[in-house]
Enzyme design. Structure first.
Site, PDB file in Angstrom:
ATOM      1  N   SER A  54       4.854  -5.925  -6.243  1.00  0.00           N
ATOM      2  CA  SER A  54       4.689  -5.372  -7.589  1.00  0.00           C
ATOM      3  C   SER A  54       4.982  -3.883  -7.572  1.00  0.00           C
ATOM      4  CB  SER A  54       3.252  -5.605  -8.083  1.00  0.00           C
ATOM      5  OG  SER A  54       2.343  -4.787  -7.376  1.00  0.00           O
ATOM      6  N   SER A  81       2.894  -1.420  -8.356  1.00  0.00           N
ATOM      7  CA  SER A  81       1.667  -0.625  -8.407  1.00  0.00           C
ATOM      8  C   SER A  81       1.702   0.601  -7.497  1.00  0.00           C
ATOM      9  CB  SER A  81       0.454  -1.490  -8.048  1.00  0.00           C
ATOM     10  OG  SER A  81       0.474  -1.847  -6.678  1.00  0.00           O
ATOM     11  N   LYS A  98      -2.663  -0.626  -1.361  1.00  0.00           N
ATOM     12  CA  LYS A  98      -3.027   0.515  -2.199  1.00  0.00           C
ATOM     13  C   LYS A  98      -3.245   1.722  -1.293  1.00  0.00           C
ATOM     14  CE  LYS A  98      -3.449  -2.287  -5.816  1.00  0.00           C
ATOM     15  NZ  LYS A  98      -2.468  -2.295  -6.932  1.00  0.00           N
ATOM     16  N   SER A 141      -1.722  -0.356 -12.184  1.00  0.00           N
ATOM     17  CA  SER A 141      -2.283  -0.793 -10.905  1.00  0.00           C
ATOM     18  C   SER A 141      -3.676  -1.365 -11.115  1.00  0.00           C
ATOM     19  CB  SER A 141      -2.344   0.395  -9.928  1.00  0.00           C
ATOM     20  OG  SER A 141      -3.033   0.033  -8.742  1.00  0.00           O
TER      21      SER A 141
END
Length: 322
Positions: free
Chosen positions: A126, A128, A183, A287
């Site tokens: 993705s 994010s 992350k 996110s």
């Protein structure tokens, strides 16, 4: 055995096909562990049973050939047809079902050990982490940087470095541990992280930021506000969407320590509990991270991401991003 092996390979193909098409989810570490054990069983059977059988059969074939030639020579026949060595090689050759099981064991074992204890590949699914990481980036994750863990159960057995603010980390999604997320570490145990009006503060100190030219997102075909910030010793870029409000709505699946976070119209303030980490994506308004679903426990850590080894759509992205 060939029929049983064929059925096992058929079941594996169906499972992987359904997994790829999204009919069910799977645990690749567990699958690799099962394949390692299965091929090891075939490898042992080959060394202890099937290979000795074939060697004995080849030896018997050679003995019969010697006896036949001796008998023909006694009868005065010196020209004897037949090549016993070619027949011996055919007898000693592994059947296909052993070649594709016992023969693959060393390779599967090497992949299992490499992936479990050293480096694991990971695909960015993705946006994010844009602009640091793009969709389609194939990255490497250092599995031992945060300590050595047993495969499958992810139990840490050897301590190493603790996660630091600014690290890009892969972890098991607390809401669904069968899914891996990536992350940036924002808060470590004991930190108070505040994200208010789209400004980040850690322990009451605003994170230094510097505006940068707008970033054009090729996936969304839109421009986003871009800036750089320094978290810990790591300086990196991040994006914000001026069209999105600053408040945050927590998910119903907020996993644990929900009372450690205070939400208001400006954003959220969270106190990171012991043994947990506060994670955020660099694409701040696109996110799903700790602001929404909570903290990442140490037991969910997979490893530290550090290198883009391939992006088939943009080879210039290959390289370190830390």
């Amino acid at each position: 055995m060939s029929a049983i092996t064929g059925l096992l390979y058929g079941a594996l193909a169906v499972f992987l096909g359904g997994w790829y098409l999204g009919f069910w989810s799977g645990n690749f570490s567990l699958l690799l562990f099962v394949l390692t054990l299965s091929t090891f069983g075939y490898w042992l059977a080959e060394r202890l049973h099937f290979l000795p059988q074939r060697v004995a059969a080849a030896s018997a074939l050679e003995t019969q050939d010697v006896q036949r030639r001796a008998e023909l020579h006694r009868q005065g026949i010196t020209q004897v047809d037949g090549n016993v060595y070619a027949a011996r090689e055919r007898v000693l050759a592994q059947p296909w079902w052993l070649d594709w099981t016992a023969g693959l064991f060393p390779v599967i074992l090497a992949v299992f050990l490499l992936r479990s204890f050293l480096f694991e590949p990971f695909k960015i699914p993705s946006g994010s982490m844009i602009p640091t990481l793009a969709i389609g980036d194939l990255i490497l994750v250092n599995k031992f940087h945060y300590g050595v863990r047993l495969p499958v159960i992810n139990k840490k057995i050897i301590e190493n470095n603790d996660p630091k603010r600014g690290d890009v980390m892969v972890f098991r999604y607390p809401v669904d541990p069968g899914v891996d997320y990536i992350k940036r570490v924002i808060g470590v145990p004991g930190d108070e992280v505040a994200y208010l009006n789209k400004r980040l503060s850690i322990n009451g100190q605003a994170v230094p930021t510097e505006p940068l030219p707008e970033f054009y997102n090729e996936d969304s075909l839109r421009y986003a506000q871009q800036a750089s910030e320094k978290i810990g010793d790591v300086e990196h870029r991040f994006l914000t969407d001026t069209q999105r409000p600053g408040f945050v709505i927590p998910m119903q699946d907020f996993v644990a320590f929900r009372d450690n976070c205070r939400y208001n119209a400006e954003g959220v303030v969270c106190k990171v509990p012991p043994g947990h980490y506060f994670m955020m994506g660099d694409n701040r308004d696109n996110s799903q991270d700790s602001r929404y679903w909570g903290f990442v426990p140490d037991a969910n850590i997979v490893g530290k991401a550090f290198f883009v080894w391939m992006n088939f759509g943009n080879l210039k992205r290959i390289g370190s991003f830390q």
